[in-house]
Design an enzyme around this catalytic site. Sequence first.
Site, mmCIF file in Angstrom:
data_model
loop_
_atom_site.group_PDB
_atom_site.id
_atom_site.type_symbol
_atom_site.label_atom_id
_atom_site.label_comp_id
_atom_site.label_asym_id
_atom_site.label_seq_id
_atom_site.Cartn_x
_atom_site.Cartn_y
_atom_site.Cartn_z
ATOM 1 N N THR A 43 0.928 -1.144 -0.062
ATOM 2 C CA THR A 43 -0.026 0.064 -0.028
ATOM 3 C C THR A 43 0.962 1.273 0.190
ATOM 4 O OG1 THR A 43 -1.920 -1.180 1.143
ATOM 5 C CG2 THR A 43 -1.483 1.188 1.496
ATOM 6 N N ARG B 36 -14.577 -7.066 0.077
ATOM 7 C CA ARG B 36 -13.775 -6.312 1.418
ATOM 8 C C ARG B 36 -13.259 -5.223 0.988
ATOM 9 N NH1 ARG B 36 -8.330 -4.894 2.614
ATOM 10 N NH2 ARG B 36 -7.857 -5.288 4.774
ATOM 11 N N GLY C 18 -10.903 -2.292 2.967
ATOM 12 C CA GLY C 18 -9.753 -2.095 4.268
ATOM 13 C C GLY C 18 -10.069 -0.682 4.730
ATOM 14 N N ASP C 19 -8.961 -0.214 5.428
ATOM 15 C CA ASP C 19 -8.896 0.904 6.161
ATOM 16 C C ASP C 19 -8.447 2.035 5.531
ATOM 17 O OD1 ASP C 19 -6.286 -0.260 5.998
ATOM 18 O OD2 ASP C 19 -5.317 1.418 7.297
ATOM 19 N N GLY D 298 -1.191 -1.303 6.371
ATOM 20 C CA GLY D 298 -0.954 -2.717 7.354
ATOM 21 C C GLY D 298 -2.529 -3.528 7.439
ATOM 22 N N GLY E 31 -5.589 -3.954 7.671
ATOM 23 C CA GLY E 31 -6.654 -2.697 7.726
ATOM 24 C C GLY E 31 -7.712 -3.180 8.692
HETATM 25 N N1 ASP Z 1 -4.219 -1.349 4.773
HETATM 26 C C1 ASP Z 1 -4.400 -2.045 3.527
HETATM 27 C C2 ASP Z 1 -5.719 -2.940 3.640
HETATM 28 O O1 ASP Z 1 -6.048 -3.454 4.470
HETATM 29 C C3 ASP Z 1 -3.475 -3.026 3.186
HETATM 30 C C4 ASP Z 1 -1.822 -2.782 3.283
HETATM 31 O O2 ASP Z 1 -1.561 -1.681 3.964
HETATM 32 O O3 ASP Z 1 -0.983 -3.538 3.009
HETATM 33 O O4 ASP Z 1 -6.357 -2.826 2.466
#
Ligand code: ASP
Length: 331
Positions: free
Chosen positions: A195, A223, A225-226, A247, A249
């Site tokens: 990311t 799905r 994520g954050d 990270g 999410g």
């Molecule tokens: N935070 C991102 C998500 O959960 C993935 C990542 O940052 O590696 O979609």
Amino acid sequence: MADQIRPKWALVAHGGAGAISRGQLSPEQEVAYRDAMAVAADAGAAVLRAGGSAMDAVEAAIHLLEDDPLFNAGRGAAFTAEGRNELDASIMDGATLGAGAVAGVTTTRHPISAARAVIEGSTHVMLGGEGADAFARSQGLEQVDPSYFFTERRWLALEKGLARLGLPIPARPTGAPQDLSGKAALVHEEGKYGTVGVVALDAHGDVAAGTSTGGSSAKRWGRVGDSPIIGAGTYASNKGCAVSCTGAGEYFIRLGVAHEICALVRHKGLSLQAAADQVIQGELTALGGDGGVICVAPDGQMAWSFNTPGMYRARIADGEPLVVGVYKDET
Ligand code: ASP
């Protein structure tokens, strides 16, 4: 005091946090990642040096990272379990609290620009799926065939992940190109990380944050994520700071990580580094999540914090040299 040492502008970038440890990357891979982070940070710095806005710097730097197949954003994004690239992004302007986000876009080349267009071209904050792509198209943003985002490396990561989950391997997407770039051979993890995010402070004293991702490899059921969630993966306020996360999410959403860091700075008066560490090394780790953040404050403080073995990262400020890091034991 803080005003006296305040740099005129500052920028911090990340290219994902995760299981990146010494010995796992070949020397060539390491150089490729370091170069890519440096080029993106320099592009953002050029905007700020010329007196441009933090929003423009964030968008310019993220464009390069979205176009680079090394990263899990734009071209090079992770695949869903169905073999699609569904991209998420968000951006926030700390001066106005203007915020825009898109989730699950499949044809917009630069999801970060779609997120920005949501601020300027709609009365909404977050758009999803086909509607988000249709909106981006209506705003004149470049559309591409979904196969544009395909990389061999992420496809191999998907196959590996699905095999582990006992799920069927979908057909290779129509129009998937041959692996000719060489970069696509850099499989060193499962496509879960990569990311990208950028935070910036401009010469006017305004901060901004942006994040763009393909999400987690083999994700299912739409799905999200954050990364496209304001307050979780991205937040910016001139009254606190600007934060971009990377990270797992689901943990960042539950903790509202980006807003939490800004709240600690604003209401508790913590230094930016202390606030980032409290949330990442403290709260995130205690909850069992992994990942990291980059942050910048209106007084010029810059910080990063991560609880993974590595995070691709770079920072640069007026009068300060570019610093690029990959592993935990670097500054
Ligand atoms: N935070 C991102 C998500 O959960 C993935 C990542 O940052 O590696 O979609």
